[in-house]
Scaffold this active site. Structure first.
Site, PDB file in Angstrom:
ATOM      1  CG  HIS A 297       3.353 -22.476  10.221  1.00  0.00           C
ATOM      2  ND1 HIS A 297       2.119 -21.797  10.400  1.00  0.00           N
ATOM      3  CD2 HIS A 297       4.215 -21.151  10.514  1.00  0.00           C
ATOM      4  CE1 HIS A 297       2.077 -20.702  10.663  1.00  0.00           C
ATOM      5  NE2 HIS A 297       3.342 -20.169  10.619  1.00  0.00           N
TER       6      HIS A 297
ATOM      7  NE  ARG B 193      -0.548 -16.576  10.440  1.00  0.00           N
ATOM      8  CZ  ARG B 193       0.280 -16.509  10.923  1.00  0.00           C
ATOM      9  NH1 ARG B 193       1.437 -17.021  10.150  1.00  0.00           N
ATOM     10  NH2 ARG B 193       0.765 -15.926  11.843  1.00  0.00           N
TER      11      ARG B 193
ATOM     12  CD  GLU C 145      -0.487 -23.723   9.112  1.00  0.00           C
ATOM     13  OE1 GLU C 145       0.004 -23.390  10.122  1.00  0.00           O
ATOM     14  OE2 GLU C 145      -0.392 -22.821   8.075  1.00  0.00           O
TER      15      GLU C 145
ATOM     16  NE  ARG D 194      -2.306  -1.357   3.381  1.00  0.00           N
ATOM     17  CZ  ARG D 194      -2.737  -1.613   4.532  1.00  0.00           C
ATOM     18  NH1 ARG D 194      -3.936  -0.826   5.069  1.00  0.00           N
ATOM     19  NH2 ARG D 194      -2.052  -1.852   5.538  1.00  0.00           N
TER      20      ARG D 194
HETATM   21  C1  GLV Z   1       4.088 -17.454  12.725  1.00  0.00           C
HETATM   22  O1  GLV Z   1       3.405 -17.754  11.736  1.00  0.00           O
HETATM   23  C2  GLV Z   1       4.091 -16.188  13.151  1.00  0.00           C
HETATM   24  O2  GLV Z   1       3.216 -15.308  12.656  1.00  0.00           O
HETATM   25  O3  GLV Z   1       5.057 -15.614  13.883  1.00  0.00           O
END
Ligand code: GLV
Ligand code: GLV
Length: 311
Positions: free
Chosen positions: A268, A221, A250, A162
């Site tokens: 992750h 994410r 997840e 942005r």
């Molecule tokens: C992990 O995914 C974090 O947001 O720290």
């Protein structure tokens, strides 16, 4: 934990799984603070049941597991762990990029299967990384960390955000529109927080704009990508590949990914180094301690709660 024990009675989940919402609610009965893991969902309904909690210290930089508005309304401070995990996460993004481009995980499977029959000139050809164009979506600390690494690989860097980020500009990166980024990049790295603007921002249309040779990397994410659209594109090789560290649901991972060789799947691991997790532990403890001592925590998400209580 050692830090927290200096001040408080501490109850620790020692199991290698997230505590259920019901168990968590019981444990939080009478507790003043909680160091929360990403699997713990502090949605509006859950927050409304909290009676004594004054701080939710999220053990993450991305705090989309907490309804910050609901917490703020209840006067609960929300904190997170920015900064300390930037390099580890940027390393992970680059690791996935290299693994997907150079087919490292696929090659590992081949060797283990006893299928390595000797070097041949056309065996397992991948995509060159050096000198290519990387498009970074999100110009925060982690996006900037990815750009720093890309510069070392002699890549052309474009970014979408942005607002302009002078740190990125000084690395030679150019701010472009999302459409330009998707059309021009050989690699696209997602480094945005999950919020209402970024949820599903990479869908069928966006993937359709990418080059057929493009590789998409997600260490942000899962919900930033429309996974169905991605799976379909990978199946039809509309893009060349993907490297994913995060998923929509997840810890469940859509099994369709398992059948695709052009995707590298990590569980992750973005911030999963000993050094980074130690720093996250320290920061999340310092955040909780500060709030409960009536001080300003090092990393606060909703400072308006403190401002309100000061007047
Ligand atoms: C992990 O995914 C974090 O947001 O720290
Ligand atoms: C976001 O908080 C980042 O560190 O990039």
């Amino acid at each position: 934990m050692v830090l927290l024990r200096e001040y408080f009675r501490v109850d620790v989940n020692k199991e290698e799984r997230d505590i259920t919402q019901r168990e968590l609610l019981e444990k939080l009965d009478g507790a003043f603070g909680v160091v929360a893991m990403l699997g713990n969902k502090f949605d509006r309904g859950f927050i409304s049941k909290l009676k004594t909690v004054r701080v939710i210290s999220d053990f993450a930089v991305g705090y989309n597991n907490v309804d910050v508005k609901a917490a703020t309304e209840k006067g609960i401070v929300v904190t997170n762990t920015p900064g300390v995990l930037t390099d580890a996460t940027a390393d992970m993004a680059f690791g996935l990029l290299l693994a997907a481009a150079r087919r490292i995980a696929e090659g590992d499977r081949l060797v283990r299967a006893g299928e390595f029959k000797g070097w041949t000139p056309l065996m397992m050809l991948g995509h060159e990384v050096s000198g290519k164009t990387i498009g970074i979506i999100g110009a925060g600390r982690i996006g900037t960390g990815v750009a720093t690494r890309a510069k070392g690989f002699g890549m052309k860097i474009v970014y979408y955000s942005r607002r302009e980020n002078p740190d990125l500009d000084s690395l030679g990166a150019s701010l472009v529109t999302l459409e330009e980024l998707l059309r021009e990049s050989d690699f696209v790295s997602l480094n945005v927080p999950l919020n209402s603007e970024t949820r599903g921002m990479i869908g069928r249309r966006e993937i359709g704009l990418m080059k057929k040779s493009c590789i998409l990397i997600n260490t942000a994410r899962g919900e930033v990508i429309d996974e169905r659209a991605l799976i379909s594109a990978l199946k039809k090789t509309k893009i060349a590949g993907a490297g994913l560290d995060v998923y929509v649901d997840e810890p469940k991972v859509n099994r369709e990914f398992f059948r695709l060789d052009n995707v590298v799947l990590a569980p992750h691991l973005g911030s999963a180094t000993l050094e980074t997790r130690a720093r996250m532990s320290e920061l999340s403890a310092l955040n909780a301690i500060a709030v409960l001592k009536g001080e300003r925590p090092p990393a606060i998400v909703n400072p308006e709660v403190l401002e309100k209580s000061e007047v």
